[in-house]
Enzyme design. Structure first.
Site, mmCIF file in Angstrom:
data_model
loop_
_atom_site.group_PDB
_atom_site.id
_atom_site.type_symbol
_atom_site.label_atom_id
_atom_site.label_comp_id
_atom_site.label_asym_id
_atom_site.label_seq_id
_atom_site.Cartn_x
_atom_site.Cartn_y
_atom_site.Cartn_z
ATOM 1 N N PHE B 135 51.807 17.146 -7.912
ATOM 2 C CA PHE B 135 50.890 18.271 -8.107
ATOM 3 C C PHE B 135 50.882 19.154 -6.854
ATOM 4 O O PHE B 135 50.759 18.648 -5.742
ATOM 5 C CB PHE B 135 49.479 17.751 -8.401
ATOM 6 C CG PHE B 135 48.470 18.865 -8.529
ATOM 7 C CD1 PHE B 135 48.555 19.784 -9.565
ATOM 8 C CD2 PHE B 135 47.452 18.997 -7.595
ATOM 9 C CE1 PHE B 135 47.635 20.814 -9.674
ATOM 10 C CE2 PHE B 135 46.533 20.027 -7.706
ATOM 11 C CZ PHE B 135 46.618 20.934 -8.743
ATOM 12 N N GLN B 136 51.017 20.432 -7.050
ATOM 13 C CA GLN B 136 51.034 21.428 -5.972
ATOM 14 C C GLN B 136 52.105 21.126 -4.923
ATOM 15 O O GLN B 136 51.889 21.321 -3.736
ATOM 16 C CB GLN B 136 49.651 21.569 -5.318
ATOM 17 C CG GLN B 136 48.658 22.229 -6.261
ATOM 18 C CD GLN B 136 47.375 22.693 -5.577
ATOM 19 O OE1 GLN B 136 46.950 22.108 -4.589
ATOM 20 N NE2 GLN B 136 46.754 23.720 -6.121
ATOM 21 N N MET B 503 55.628 57.438 -4.733
ATOM 22 C CA MET B 503 57.030 57.556 -4.322
ATOM 23 C C MET B 503 57.953 57.341 -5.522
ATOM 24 O O MET B 503 58.983 58.004 -5.658
ATOM 25 C CB MET B 503 57.349 56.565 -3.199
ATOM 26 C CG MET B 503 58.704 56.782 -2.562
ATOM 27 S SD MET B 503 58.896 58.422 -1.824
ATOM 28 C CE MET B 503 58.406 58.096 -0.124
#
Lengths: 140, 603
Positions: B135-136, B503
């Site tokens: 996990f993670q 832009m």
């Protein structure tokens, strides 16, 4: 270090011969530069991930590795990578400059004659597994 | 290609006494915090999570380190960049494993491109779980390899302190850059043996700091032979703190100066020898000076494509003196006739000394005709803009007035995002001092401004820090306004709101037949920036008429107890000029739309 007693195989596997060279020649024609093979002997810190770091750099800067061998040296903290690249002189200069920037790269040296390369390739790995032999053979 | 693998550089790199006894840290996390304190770190931007919790627990006890809790790890990274760019000190950010760490990738890549000294510390899952898709878990050391100066993974508690010290040394020496230190959770919680604390050897890291004397002599000889030389100044001069040396060199030699986007402020804009910024949106004088020169003296610049345009036709008659601390930059894009590898301050200092010696023995450059040409070009093609006929607000005017009211002193810092407003902020603010202009130059990271301004304000609380941002950029990272409000970091944000990704819109107008594909934003309606600012505990102001600009800026300047956000609603069709269309020669520069300067035919 002792030089390996084994002799390089006299013929190289077909898969190791023409394909990379042909690809390199095509690339050379496309770029209009004169490319040739150069062997770099690179001393690196023997840290986890160092091979990834070197190969990521080659990929990131669009340099193709023809052959790569990693082996130990007499100093357990230092490994030697022997890298054969097919590039022009200017590109070779650029790739060594970029390589030299890596914190874990200690020393870079271009091996300039086939005999020395063959000796080095065999010397770095006394057991002489096939890729090393194939690489030395491919060189000449 | 040469190396002596025996040297051991110092890894403690700080004013703090490395011999000072640490209060015997019990575990890896405490050793990490003790090392930060020993190095003299006073501020960290970060956000905790599972794997890094032991480190946060140790940090809880530190009275010498202020931790600023951000709302997103990207904000922590850009804040560390702003902190570093405003001061020259190493910026520090911290995150947990997995997504916390990957959210730092953009700021790390940004810092890598712009040579910002920065250390990122991440927690990782316990070493027994690394490689198990826990996990993670993310392999952040590998992920960041191509976008950092170096990255470490530490799983041995005894290696934490020496690795961290090395990280600061690497980040701040040679060509500065970001270094990541990833520490596994078990290393953070395991006991440390203080007896084992030794510096890392770093046998492959030996930055060159001083140029070779013969190269300095050759460089000065070329300078004296040249008839049309130009000092092409890049961000390296700012990073090295070499602005005084640069000024001496410029005034001693009389050679015209151009400062790149990263070097704005390295040489005073008000100086008569200053031709402005070169490049895609450079001034005609700066672009012309480079194109027509016979010698480019590049100081801490890297011949970026945004400066050179089409490389084959860039400054075709110029020889090149290339000074850079990074040997890999020499000859990377443009071949150099003389290479000066070394720290910019040291290098320019030596150039000044050598030139002074030669001048004493009667040598002098003959640049009179050339300086005349440059000065005439500068006078003939000043920066300018059109005032909208419909009475709406010109974005350039807003920026000019902010500069006029806030000033160009060393305590007025301007931070931009990326896009049109960035170019206007680089042109229409007069920069007189280094480190007063911060922006994302190489990577061009939209969303840089607000968190970088936050970092700059933390580093320099006495300074007035203006984030000049676009409405597109602002919406990428404005959550850090909450951090600013809560932590007492009163930055000022000027949103140059043209309801577009400006832009992008400009390129679509010029090169895509005005097909405005997905570049419009409804930013004058959604979000309501004033309400948003108020929701974040900031003062929100709005201005859409030229006659109200001064009063609005003054109102923003008067508030210092909380951040201020001003929504300047400006004319949508304003464009950035001059411009060299992408991929074309600098000779194709347009002063305004379809208007080419005649400097090439003139002389």
């Amino acid at each position: 270090m002792t030089t390996a007693a084994a002799t390089p195989p006299s013929t190289r596997p077909a898969t190791m011969t023409t394909a990379p060279i042909a690809a390199a020649e095509r690339a050379a024609t496309r770029k209009g530069t004169t490319m040739s093979r150069h062997a770099l002997s690179v001393l690196v810190e023997n840290n986890p991930g160092v091979l990834a770091r070197v190969s990521v750099l080659f990929a990131r800067r669009s340099f193709n590795i023809d052959h790569l061998v990693v082996g130990p040296t007499e100093d357990p903290k230092v490994s030697r990578m022997t890298i054969v690249v097919n590039v022009g002189t200017e590109q070779l200069h650029k790739v060594t400059n970029q390589l030299d920037k890596l914190i874990e790269v200690i020393h870079i040296e271009e091996l300039d004659d086939a005999a020395a390369i063959r000796e080095r390739l065999w010397a770095i790995n006394d057991n002489g597994p096939r890729p090393v032999g194939a690489m030395a053979a491919a060189w000449g | 290609m040469t190396a002596q693998p025996t040297q051991t550089p110092p890894v403690t790199g700080s004013a703090a006494d490395p011999a000072a006894p640490a209060a015997a840290p019990a575990n890896g996390a405490e050793a990490l915090v003790a090392t930060l304190e020993r190095i003299g770190v006073s501020d960290i931007f970060g956000l905790p999570g599972g794997a890094v919790l032991p480190l946060y627990d140790a940090l809880y006890q530190s009275s010498r380190i202020r931790h600023i809790l951000v709302r997103h790890e990207q904000g922590a990274g850009h804040a560390a960049q702003g902190y570093a760019s405003a001061t020259g000190r190493v910026g520090v950010c911290m995150a947990t494993s997995g997504p916390g760490a990957t959210n730092l990738v953009t700021p790390l890549a940004d810092a890598n491109m712009d040579s910002v000294p920065m250390v990122a510390i991440t927690g990782n899952v316990p070493s027994s779980s690394i490689g198990s898709d826990a996990f993670q878990e993310a392999d952040i050391r590998s992920i960041t390899m191509p976008v950092t100066k170096h990255s470490f993974l530490v799983t041995d508690p005894d290696q934490i302190a020496p690795t961290l010290a090395s990280a600061f040394h690497i980040a701040s020496s040679g060509r500065p850059g970001p270094v990541l230190v990833d520490v596994s959770k078990d290393a953070l919680v395991s006991a440390v043996d203080p007896a084992t604390l030794t510096d890392l050897a770093l046998p492959g890291y030996r930055p060159v700091t001083a140029p070779r004397p013969e190269a300095v002599r050759d460089a000065v000889s070329l300078m004296l032979q040249a008839r049309r030389p130009v000092l092409y100044v890049g961000g390296g001069v700012v990073r090295a703190g070499a602005d005084r040396e640069l000024r001496s060199l410029a005034e001693l030699s009389g050679i015209p100066v151009v400062t790149t986007l990263m070097a704005r402020g390295a040489f005073p804009d008000s100086h008569p020898q200053h031709m402005g910024m070169p490049g895609m949106h450079g001034t005609v004088a700066a672009v012309g000076a480079l194109q027509k020169s016979d010698l480019i003296i590049s100081l801490g610049a890297r011949f970026d494509d945004r400066v050179t345009g089409k490389l084959d036709s860039f400054a075709p008659h110029a020889r090149v003196i290339h000074a850079d601390i990074d040997p890999a930059e020499i000859g990377k894009n443009r071949a150099a006739d003389v290479a000066l590898v070394g720290d910019a301050r040291e290098t320019i200092g030596q150039l000044v000394a050598e030139l002074t010696d030669r001048t004493r023995s009667g040598a002098a450059g003959d640049y009179e005709e050339w300086v005349g040409f440059c000065t005439r070009t500068k006078a003939r093609y000043p920066l300018g803009y059109e005032t909208p006929a419909d009475g709406s607000l010109a974005p350039q005017y807003v920026i000019e007035r902010i500069n006029a009211i806030s000033g160009s002193g060393p305590d007025s810092v301007y931070v931009a995002g990326v896009g049109q407003h960035q170019m206007w902020a680089s042109h229409f603010v007069s920069y007189e001092h280094p480190r007063t202009w911060l922006n994302s130059g190489g990577l061009g990271t939209m969303g840089y401004a607000v968190p970088a301004a936050m970092g700059a304000k933390v580093a320099r609380p006495e300074a007035t820090v203006w984030a000049i941002d676009g409405d597109g950029c602002f919406q990428m990272t404005n959550q850090e306004l909450a951090t600013c409000a809560v932590e007492g970091i009163p930055i000022k944000v000027a949103i140059i709101n043209n309801a577009a990704l400006g832009m992008v819109r400009q390129w679509q107008a010029l090169f895509f037949s005005e097909r405005y594909s997905h570049s419009g934003l409804p930013s004058m309606q959604v979000p309501d920036f004033v309400t948003l600012a108020e929701a974040y505990g900031c003062l929100g102001l709005r201005c859409d008429r030229p006659e109200d600009v001064d009063a609005t800026v003054e109102a923003a300047m008067a508030v210092n107890d909380r951040p201020v956000v001003v929504d300047f609603q400006v004319h949508k069709d304003a464009m950035v000029w001059p411009m060299v269309p992408a991929g074309t020669s600098n000779d194709a520069i347009q002063y305004a739309r379809d208007l080419k300067p005649t400097f090439l035919e003139d002389e």
